[in-house]
Design an enzyme around this catalytic site. Structure first.
Site, PDB file in Angstrom:
ATOM      1  CE1 TYR A 266     -12.654   2.725  -9.164  1.00  0.00           C
ATOM      2  CE2 TYR A 266     -14.880   1.970  -9.622  1.00  0.00           C
ATOM      3  CZ  TYR A 266     -13.744   1.929  -8.851  1.00  0.00           C
ATOM      4  OH  TYR A 266     -13.689   1.103  -7.758  1.00  0.00           O
TER       5      TYR A 266
ATOM      6  CG  ASP B 132      -2.113   0.911   1.096  1.00  0.00           C
ATOM      7  OD1 ASP B 132      -1.919   2.109   0.795  1.00  0.00           O
ATOM      8  OD2 ASP B 132      -3.239   0.443   1.287  1.00  0.00           O
TER       9      ASP B 132
ATOM     10  CE  LYS C  90     -11.863  -1.266  -9.354  1.00  0.00           C
ATOM     11  NZ  LYS C  90     -10.944  -2.001  -8.476  1.00  0.00           N
TER      12      LYS C  90
ATOM     13  CB  ALA D 113      -3.644  -1.394  -4.651  1.00  0.00           C
ATOM     14  CB  ALA D 114      -8.253   0.663  -6.975  1.00  0.00           C
TER      15      ALA D 114
ATOM     16  CG  ASN E  71     -22.702   1.933  -3.873  1.00  0.00           C
ATOM     17  OD1 ASN E  71     -23.031   1.377  -4.922  1.00  0.00           O
ATOM     18  ND2 ASN E  71     -22.400   3.213  -3.824  1.00  0.00           N
TER      19      ASN E  71
ATOM     20  CB  ILE F 190     -28.346  15.163  -1.295  1.00  0.00           C
ATOM     21  CG1 ILE F 190     -28.364  14.439   0.056  1.00  0.00           C
ATOM     22  CG2 ILE F 190     -28.955  14.264  -2.382  1.00  0.00           C
ATOM     23  CD1 ILE F 190     -29.756  14.087   0.562  1.00  0.00           C
ATOM     24  CG  PHE F 191     -23.542  16.107  -5.167  1.00  0.00           C
ATOM     25  CD1 PHE F 191     -23.081  17.322  -5.630  1.00  0.00           C
ATOM     26  CD2 PHE F 191     -22.995  15.585  -3.999  1.00  0.00           C
ATOM     27  CE1 PHE F 191     -22.066  18.007  -4.959  1.00  0.00           C
ATOM     28  CE2 PHE F 191     -21.979  16.264  -3.326  1.00  0.00           C
ATOM     29  CZ  PHE F 191     -21.522  17.477  -3.808  1.00  0.00           C
TER      30      PHE F 191
END
Length: 306
Positions: free
Chosen positions: A142, A31, A146, A74-75, A171, A201-202
């Site tokens: 992203y 890490d 992946k 790791a990302a 999530n 909040i978007f």
């Protein structure tokens, strides 16, 4: 087993490391602490402060340690950052993964478990939760990265006999998620609420997400050590919770009195994301155990004690 956890100082990775050590495995962590926290590192694990982008050092570690299994977490984590800077996202999430795969090949690692993203790979979810055979439609760099790594892993399996389990997470939330972090609305809300700061909040807050507790994700990784070889598996709850409902639930748990402040929706964010987990039950013998309200209470308790 001798196991490497990349990203093992991070939110999910450190929780996995703790469980592996509790089960008497020998564990090493790679890490660079860009988003990981040194406080999360289990003292019984061997720690290398190295980026997965540093091919030379990664090769040295693999040659020295000769791992049986690699769990790759790791990302670059931030969907919004991937939209703003897709080249950086690809450098970390694709090239970094290729460095790990090359090292696995060269040192005869038996298996890799990869943390993929069901939350971004399927794109917008309709009335039916997507399963692993559903059309893949990532709407952010992203998600593209992946999915690309998934294909690289399958390629290495075909060419070199490297076994794999690809876990597509919904999530993930829970203890150790960064309240100031780049990803994780649960932790961000808790951070704002426990400090009595404004919470944002978007969009309209009607976005639906499948929230899965980190301890359930840990359980899936442990099971994948010996099960689901060469399989892609969704890891979620198959249930949705809106951002508005999440805000209300956390406000009740924390005693937060302020109202949410609504801001314009952000590019690359989905309206609905939920995963079909039938395959996980079949090939991993896994299903989530923690209901969302219990998980939220446990997460708030962790942050308050911290």
């Amino acid at each position: 087993m001798k196991i490497l956890v990349t990203g093992g100082a991070g939110f999910i990775g450190s929780n996995i490391v703790d469980e592996l050590i509790a089960k008497k495995h020998k564990v090493a962590i790679v890490d660079n602490l860009a988003t990981g926290n040194v406080k999360n590192i289990n003292k019984k694990a061997k720690f290398y402060k190295v980026s997965v982008c540093d091919k030379k050092k990664i090769d040295e570690i693999f040659k020295k340690e000769k791992f049986d299994v690699v769990i790759h977490h790791a990302a670059q984590l931030d969907v919004r950052k991937s939209v703003a800077d897709p080249c950086f996202d690809a450098d970390v999430n694709i090239k970094g993964a290729l460095n790990i795969l090359e090292a696995c090949k060269n040192t005869k690692v038996k298996k890799i478990i990869f943390a993929s993203s069901g939350g971004t790979i399927y794109g917008e979810c309709g009335s039916k939760a997507p399963d692993e055979k559903s059309f893949e439609n990532p709407l952010s760099p992203y998600g593209v990265a992946k999915l690309s790594v998934e294909h690289y892993i399958k390629c290495y399996a075909s060419l070199y006999g490297l076994k794999y389990t690809i876990l597509r997470y919904a999530n993930v939330y829970g203890p150790r998620q960064d309240v100031n972090g780049e990803a994780g609305v649960v932790a961000i809300f808790i951070g704002k609420m426990t400090s009595n700061s404004d919470a944002f909040i978007f969009g309209d807050g009607k976005q639906l997400r499948d929230y899965v507790y980190v301890k359930d994700v840990v359980d899936a990784n442990v099971k994948a050590l010996t099960k689901a070889n060469n399989e892609v598996v969704n890891i979620g709850t198959q249930k949705t919770f809106s951002v508005n409902d999440l805000f209300k639930a956390l406000a009740k748990i924390t005693g937060y009195q302020k109202k949410a402040i609504y801001k314009p929706k952000r590019n690359g964010e989905l309206l609905k994301s939920v995963l079909n987990i039938s395959k996980a039950k079949k090939v991993l013998g896994w299903q989530p155990k923690i209901k969302i309200l219990n998980g939220l209470e446990a997460t708030v308790k962790y942050f308050k004690e911290k």
